[in-house]
Design a protein around this motif. Sequence first.
Motif, PDB file in Angstrom:
ATOM      1  N   ILE A 108       0.971  -1.124  -0.060  1.00  0.00           N
ATOM      2  CA  ILE A 108       0.024  -0.088  -0.018  1.00  0.00           C
ATOM      3  C   ILE A 108       0.900   1.213   0.057  1.00  0.00           C
ATOM      4  O   ILE A 108       1.302   1.739   1.055  1.00  0.00           O
ATOM      5  N   PRO A 109       1.366   1.534  -1.150  1.00  0.00           N
ATOM      6  CA  PRO A 109       2.196   2.806  -1.264  1.00  0.00           C
ATOM      7  C   PRO A 109       1.705   3.957  -0.775  1.00  0.00           C
ATOM      8  O   PRO A 109       2.671   4.813   0.086  1.00  0.00           O
ATOM      9  N   ASP A 126       3.695   7.974   8.152  1.00  0.00           N
ATOM     10  CA  ASP A 126       3.213   9.097   8.667  1.00  0.00           C
ATOM     11  C   ASP A 126       2.302   9.897   7.733  1.00  0.00           C
ATOM     12  O   ASP A 126       2.757  11.054   7.719  1.00  0.00           O
ATOM     13  N   THR A 127       1.604   9.040   6.909  1.00  0.00           N
ATOM     14  CA  THR A 127       0.696   9.873   5.903  1.00  0.00           C
ATOM     15  C   THR A 127      -0.504   9.679   6.641  1.00  0.00           C
ATOM     16  O   THR A 127      -1.068   9.027   7.368  1.00  0.00           O
ATOM     17  N   ILE A 128      -1.570  10.457   5.846  1.00  0.00           N
ATOM     18  CA  ILE A 128      -2.860  10.623   6.411  1.00  0.00           C
ATOM     19  C   ILE A 128      -3.683   9.192   6.412  1.00  0.00           C
ATOM     20  O   ILE A 128      -4.310   8.683   7.275  1.00  0.00           O
ATOM     21  N   TRP A 129      -3.224   8.550   5.261  1.00  0.00           N
ATOM     22  CA  TRP A 129      -3.812   7.015   4.948  1.00  0.00           C
ATOM     23  C   TRP A 129      -3.349   6.117   6.050  1.00  0.00           C
ATOM     24  O   TRP A 129      -4.117   5.214   6.661  1.00  0.00           O
ATOM     25  N   ALA A 130      -2.055   6.105   6.339  1.00  0.00           N
ATOM     26  CA  ALA A 130      -1.470   5.466   7.526  1.00  0.00           C
ATOM     27  C   ALA A 130      -2.157   5.477   8.878  1.00  0.00           C
ATOM     28  O   ALA A 130      -2.505   4.804   9.398  1.00  0.00           O
ATOM     29  N   VAL A 131      -2.346   7.026   9.226  1.00  0.00           N
ATOM     30  CA  VAL A 131      -2.782   7.414  10.304  1.00  0.00           C
ATOM     31  C   VAL A 131      -4.534   6.670  10.442  1.00  0.00           C
ATOM     32  O   VAL A 131      -4.999   6.349  11.498  1.00  0.00           O
ATOM     33  N   ILE A 132      -4.891   6.895   9.381  1.00  0.00           N
ATOM     34  CA  ILE A 132      -6.526   6.605   9.319  1.00  0.00           C
ATOM     35  C   ILE A 132      -6.697   4.777   9.493  1.00  0.00           C
ATOM     36  O   ILE A 132      -7.449   4.644  10.430  1.00  0.00           O
ATOM     37  N   ALA A 133      -5.817   4.302   8.848  1.00  0.00           N
ATOM     38  CA  ALA A 133      -5.625   2.889   8.884  1.00  0.00           C
ATOM     39  C   ALA A 133      -5.206   2.442  10.539  1.00  0.00           C
ATOM     40  O   ALA A 133      -5.971   1.745  11.027  1.00  0.00           O
ATOM     41  N   SER A 134      -4.201   3.054  10.897  1.00  0.00           N
ATOM     42  CA  SER A 134      -3.693   2.903  12.431  1.00  0.00           C
ATOM     43  C   SER A 134      -4.990   3.014  13.361  1.00  0.00           C
ATOM     44  O   SER A 134      -5.096   2.373  14.399  1.00  0.00           O
ATOM     45  N   VAL A 176       0.090  13.876  15.693  1.00  0.00           N
ATOM     46  CA  VAL A 176       1.343  14.183  16.026  1.00  0.00           C
ATOM     47  C   VAL A 176       2.346  13.696  15.025  1.00  0.00           C
ATOM     48  O   VAL A 176       3.257  14.237  14.550  1.00  0.00           O
ATOM     49  N   VAL A 177       2.163  12.346  14.599  1.00  0.00           N
ATOM     50  CA  VAL A 177       3.168  11.590  13.638  1.00  0.00           C
ATOM     51  C   VAL A 177       2.985  12.492  12.428  1.00  0.00           C
ATOM     52  O   VAL A 177       3.975  12.472  11.530  1.00  0.00           O
ATOM     53  N   LEU A 178       1.910  12.928  11.949  1.00  0.00           N
ATOM     54  CA  LEU A 178       1.601  13.616  10.741  1.00  0.00           C
ATOM     55  C   LEU A 178       2.714  14.730  10.622  1.00  0.00           C
ATOM     56  O   LEU A 178       2.979  15.317   9.323  1.00  0.00           O
ATOM     57  N   PHE A 179       3.022  15.293  11.896  1.00  0.00           N
ATOM     58  CA  PHE A 179       4.003  16.639  11.912  1.00  0.00           C
ATOM     59  C   PHE A 179       5.297  16.269  12.147  1.00  0.00           C
ATOM     60  O   PHE A 179       6.211  16.941  12.258  1.00  0.00           O
ATOM     61  N   ALA A 180       5.748  15.258  12.488  1.00  0.00           N
ATOM     62  CA  ALA A 180       6.902  14.580  13.295  1.00  0.00           C
ATOM     63  C   ALA A 180       8.195  14.649  12.157  1.00  0.00           C
ATOM     64  O   ALA A 180       7.621  14.108  11.075  1.00  0.00           O
ATOM     65  N   ASN A 181       9.175  14.855  12.371  1.00  0.00           N
ATOM     66  CA  ASN A 181      10.392  14.752  11.400  1.00  0.00           C
ATOM     67  C   ASN A 181      11.242  13.425  12.004  1.00  0.00           C
ATOM     68  O   ASN A 181      11.789  13.138  12.763  1.00  0.00           O
ATOM     69  N   GLY A 182      10.802  12.512  11.095  1.00  0.00           N
ATOM     70  CA  GLY A 182      11.319  10.915  11.329  1.00  0.00           C
ATOM     71  C   GLY A 182      10.564  10.376  12.469  1.00  0.00           C
ATOM     72  O   GLY A 182      10.887  10.132  13.605  1.00  0.00           O
TER      73      GLY A 182
END
Length: 480
Positions: A121-122, A128-136, A351-357
């Motif tokens: 799922i690219p 750290d993308t919006i789709w990753a956060v929604i799934a998580s 917060v992950v959406l805005f974190a560096n690394g």
Amino acid sequence: MSTTEVIQSDKLSVPALSAMVVGSMIGAGVFTLPQRFASQTGVLGGLIAWAIAGSGMLMLAFVFRSLAVRKPKLDNGVYVYAKSGFGIYPGFLSAFGFWASACAGNTFYWVLITSTLKPLIPAFGEGDTIWAVIASSAFVWGFFLLIMRGVKEAAGINVIVTVAKVVPLILFVVVAVFAFKPDVFIGNFTGGYDVGGVSLFDQVRGTMLVTVFVFLGIEGASVYSRFAKRREDVGRATVIGFLSVLALFGTVSILSYGILPKEELATLRQPSVGSVLEVAVGPWGAWFISAGLIISVLGAFLAWSLMSAEVLLAAAKDRDMPAFLARTTSKDVPRNALLLSTIFIQLLLVVVLFANGALDFMLDLTASLALIPFALAAGYAFKIALTKDGYERVSAPTRQRELVVAAIAVIYTLFLIFAAGLQLLLLACLLLAPATLLYGFARREQKGTLFTKPGWAVFILVALGAAIGIIGLAAGFVSI
């Protein structure tokens, strides 16, 4: 019949408690070790790091073992040891720090698992993308509903998962032994300190937080001490679980230096155990490890969710947190504590959406928050051994031995705080300072004094750290 009544009639044995310790420690962290170690050090630094971490954490294991025996009436050890030794507010900080660490660790798990699924799922990117956060987020709330069914059921699932997730790691070790290249291993030995690179001390220091992270869960048997058949079983389970996990972690990280040059290991995509196995056996190795990672995350998420909720529940029952956190369901599940944990994990995912690394940030934040309860538990063990509290029927040599062990554990945890660095300490204060509102609500409910004089001193230090952290974020010398 409630879950507590079921457990009371069927107390956990040493193997079951050991499985909880192993299950708590073997999570996603072990799958990141090759890359994290290679990015900081070579073989020699790695061996020294494991020697320090292994010795220090073993002392902490012995600390939890001795505390379980010397203070048998203290349950949910991480929290009550700090409170009993240093007062209500430090106890609150220990409880909240352990809870926040568990939540940050669970957030790390979902970042890693979604980044692992990037080839399929690219849109998940590095987790750290919006789709990753929604799934998580969907899975986080799904687990909330699962655990609400009952602690006993979730604990049983964790035992099964613990067995299942060890298999890919054992396969990795076996394959790594046969694929081992002595010349590559020798080339990775110094990590570059002998040719003008980072000093050996700084190399070792750079690995300390990841070793803390992978060993989180060492307190697992202590947290569930009220479910043990015998108090002595808590200590045995902690040591057995720790030694098993130490051998596995050290083997996984050190053998990897015999597969690829350090420079290549340091740039591997996470989970790097899968990347190393892919080099040795082909693409199926990466997929196999990825499947193991997913199983590992699911089990560890269950274990950490249970432990963190137990800590909040105990603090609320002791009236050191608001009373609403002590409410449980008919199946003895700490409903509100579990709900608060889930909400906090959800906030950290944002917060992950805005974190560096994001991956490394969550790992380091998890480890740094755990240092508070570890340091206070070690300090309490040192205090009671020094004052002979609980040693009335113990021989002098035994007390002296446990005093030395506790002293080493205190020194080790202080070194970890130094190794974590000022930035993470300030970020921890940014979480702890506003959390003091929960403490204030609890004290108001009990109509008790807000702080003792030592409590005021500790609060001022935490508030000062938070203030500096806010200034640092604004000025740019502290970053997320």
